[in-house]
Design a protein around this motif. Structure first.
Motif, PDB file in Angstrom:
ATOM      1  N   UNK A 131       0.809  -1.196  -0.095  1.00  0.00           N
ATOM      2  CA  UNK A 131       0.060   0.174  -0.025  1.00  0.00           C
ATOM      3  C   UNK A 131       0.896   1.372  -0.063  1.00  0.00           C
ATOM      4  N   UNK A 132       0.042   2.459  -0.163  1.00  0.00           N
ATOM      5  CA  UNK A 132       0.861   3.730  -0.245  1.00  0.00           C
ATOM      6  C   UNK A 132       1.663   4.121   1.022  1.00  0.00           C
ATOM      7  N   UNK A 133       1.309   3.479   1.971  1.00  0.00           N
ATOM      8  CA  UNK A 133       2.048   3.865   3.361  1.00  0.00           C
ATOM      9  C   UNK A 133       2.929   3.025   3.702  1.00  0.00           C
ATOM     10  N   UNK A 134       3.291   2.037   2.655  1.00  0.00           N
ATOM     11  CA  UNK A 134       4.424   1.069   3.056  1.00  0.00           C
ATOM     12  C   UNK A 134       5.860   1.867   2.437  1.00  0.00           C
ATOM     13  N   UNK A 135       7.012   1.474   2.988  1.00  0.00           N
ATOM     14  CA  UNK A 135       8.194   2.013   2.908  1.00  0.00           C
ATOM     15  C   UNK A 135       9.017   0.932   1.842  1.00  0.00           C
ATOM     16  N   UNK A 136       9.243   1.110   0.827  1.00  0.00           N
ATOM     17  CA  UNK A 136       9.955   0.124  -0.007  1.00  0.00           C
ATOM     18  C   UNK A 136      11.504   0.631   0.023  1.00  0.00           C
ATOM     19  N   UNK A 137      12.133  -0.070   1.034  1.00  0.00           N
ATOM     20  CA  UNK A 137      13.707   0.206   1.219  1.00  0.00           C
ATOM     21  C   UNK A 137      14.576  -0.368   0.137  1.00  0.00           C
ATOM     22  N   UNK A 138      14.219  -1.404  -0.527  1.00  0.00           N
ATOM     23  CA  UNK A 138      15.277  -1.875  -1.436  1.00  0.00           C
ATOM     24  C   UNK A 138      14.517  -2.260  -2.782  1.00  0.00           C
ATOM     25  N   UNK A 139      14.892  -2.261  -3.860  1.00  0.00           N
ATOM     26  CA  UNK A 139      14.441  -2.831  -5.182  1.00  0.00           C
ATOM     27  C   UNK A 139      15.352  -3.862  -5.740  1.00  0.00           C
ATOM     28  N   UNK A 140      14.785  -4.613  -6.576  1.00  0.00           N
ATOM     29  CA  UNK A 140      15.992  -5.632  -7.085  1.00  0.00           C
ATOM     30  C   UNK A 140      16.571  -5.062  -8.622  1.00  0.00           C
ATOM     31  N   UNK A 155       8.874  -7.161   4.978  1.00  0.00           N
ATOM     32  CA  UNK A 155       8.599  -8.007   3.843  1.00  0.00           C
ATOM     33  C   UNK A 155       9.636  -8.215   2.774  1.00  0.00           C
ATOM     34  N   UNK A 156      10.459  -9.194   2.867  1.00  0.00           N
ATOM     35  CA  UNK A 156      11.320  -9.344   1.863  1.00  0.00           C
ATOM     36  C   UNK A 156      10.808 -10.396   0.614  1.00  0.00           C
ATOM     37  N   UNK A 157      11.458 -10.034  -0.468  1.00  0.00           N
ATOM     38  CA  UNK A 157      11.034 -10.827  -1.818  1.00  0.00           C
ATOM     39  C   UNK A 157      12.357 -11.246  -2.250  1.00  0.00           C
ATOM     40  N   UNK A 158      12.757 -12.521  -1.794  1.00  0.00           N
ATOM     41  CA  UNK A 158      14.184 -12.928  -2.395  1.00  0.00           C
ATOM     42  C   UNK A 158      14.135 -13.531  -3.634  1.00  0.00           C
ATOM     43  N   UNK A 159      12.871 -13.854  -4.285  1.00  0.00           N
ATOM     44  CA  UNK A 159      12.746 -14.618  -5.571  1.00  0.00           C
ATOM     45  C   UNK A 159      11.242 -14.562  -5.911  1.00  0.00           C
ATOM     46  N   UNK A 160      11.399 -13.934  -7.514  1.00  0.00           N
ATOM     47  CA  UNK A 160      10.179 -13.729  -8.259  1.00  0.00           C
ATOM     48  C   UNK A 160       9.885 -15.045  -9.249  1.00  0.00           C
ATOM     49  N   UNK A 169       5.808 -12.477  -6.976  1.00  0.00           N
ATOM     50  CA  UNK A 169       6.876 -13.173  -6.283  1.00  0.00           C
ATOM     51  C   UNK A 169       6.595 -14.598  -6.214  1.00  0.00           C
ATOM     52  N   UNK A 170       7.803 -15.500  -6.047  1.00  0.00           N
ATOM     53  CA  UNK A 170       7.792 -16.927  -5.986  1.00  0.00           C
ATOM     54  C   UNK A 170       8.021 -17.158  -4.381  1.00  0.00           C
ATOM     55  N   UNK A 182       6.745 -17.437   6.069  1.00  0.00           N
ATOM     56  CA  UNK A 182       7.443 -17.941   4.946  1.00  0.00           C
ATOM     57  C   UNK A 182       6.486 -18.466   4.155  1.00  0.00           C
ATOM     58  N   UNK A 183       6.550 -17.937   2.892  1.00  0.00           N
ATOM     59  CA  UNK A 183       5.569 -18.519   1.792  1.00  0.00           C
ATOM     60  C   UNK A 183       6.064 -18.515   0.496  1.00  0.00           C
ATOM     61  N   UNK A 184       6.169 -19.800  -0.062  1.00  0.00           N
ATOM     62  CA  UNK A 184       6.976 -20.378  -1.134  1.00  0.00           C
ATOM     63  C   UNK A 184       5.382 -20.407  -2.174  1.00  0.00           C
ATOM     64  N   UNK A 185       5.324 -19.684  -3.080  1.00  0.00           N
ATOM     65  CA  UNK A 185       4.111 -19.744  -3.856  1.00  0.00           C
ATOM     66  C   UNK A 185       4.431 -20.686  -5.140  1.00  0.00           C
ATOM     67  N   UNK A 186       3.857 -21.797  -5.396  1.00  0.00           N
ATOM     68  CA  UNK A 186       3.992 -22.888  -6.353  1.00  0.00           C
ATOM     69  C   UNK A 186       3.250 -22.519  -7.579  1.00  0.00           C
ATOM     70  N   UNK A 187       1.771 -21.814  -7.510  1.00  0.00           N
ATOM     71  CA  UNK A 187       0.990 -21.411  -8.722  1.00  0.00           C
ATOM     72  C   UNK A 187       0.196 -20.227  -8.371  1.00  0.00           C
TER      73      UNK A 187
END
Length: 192
Positions: A131-140, A155-160, A169-170, A182-187
């Motif tokens: 959301x708009x009030x979140x702070x995005x500290x790093x981008x890939x 919230x970390x996104x180590x894999x897409x 995200x994956x 931790x959520x690993x999304x298969x589909x």
């Protein structure tokens, strides 16, 4: 001063100057356009810990603006719990026959996960569209969020799913204090 001393002095000055120079910074990638879907279905593997207890299993989640249906399964595939959220409230049914009702899913989700996560923010988080009030500290390298701070959560996104800027995200790692998810999304499936 001899020619040799002069050359040594100039060489020394050049080395010192080179050591003080800052390397050129590569420009940050432009922010990728991320639009959250209003409706989606996902399946994946989930692990949760509160610092004392841990659990893992599979998650099936169908999200619509006005409704969420979560099914949590054991690692062996047995249904552990089903949680439904509608505008009228939330209902949790457990494998042991338990039935719990509450005004919101926020009150019931900790019974399944053991962690108190903000339900209203989860759809954006799992799509890397905070959301708009979140702070995005790093981008890939593709400009997608890599590290976000929102509502006290990291919230970390180590894999897409792919290198495309709009790829979902994956893997997602969430943490706040001792709470870890931790959520690993298969589909991923967009739902019309």
């Amino acid at each position: 001063m001899s020619r040799r001393q002069l050359l040594a002095t100039l060489l020394g000055a050049a080395v010192l100057a080179a050591g003080c120079a800052t390397p050129a910074l590569s420009p940050a990638p432009p922010a990728a356009r991320r639009t959250a879907l209003d409706a989606f279905a996902l399946e994946g593997r989930l692990s949760a810990s509160d610092g004392e207890r841990a659990a893992s299993g599979r998650l099936e989640w169908r999200h619509h603006d006005q409704r969420d249906d979560w099914t949590v399964l054991s690692p062996l595939g047995q249904i552990v719990a089903r949680l439904e959220r509608t505008a009228a409230g939330a209902l949790l049914r457990t494998a042991d026959g338990g039935r719990y009702e509450a005004a919101s899913a926020d009150e019931l989700l900790p019974r399944i996960l053991g962690v108190d996560a903000p339900v209203a923010r989860l759809p954006g988080w799992v799509q890397a569209a905070p959301g708009p009030d979140a702070e995005i500290r790093e981008r890939d390298a593709a400009g997608r969020p890599a590290l976000v701070i929102d509502a006290g959560w990291r919230i970390e996104y180590p894999d897409y799913a792919s290198d495309e800027p709009a790829a979902p995200p994956r893997r997602i790692d969430l943490s706040r204090g001792d709470a870890r998810l931790r959520l690993i999304i298969d589909s991923w499936t967009p739902v019309p």
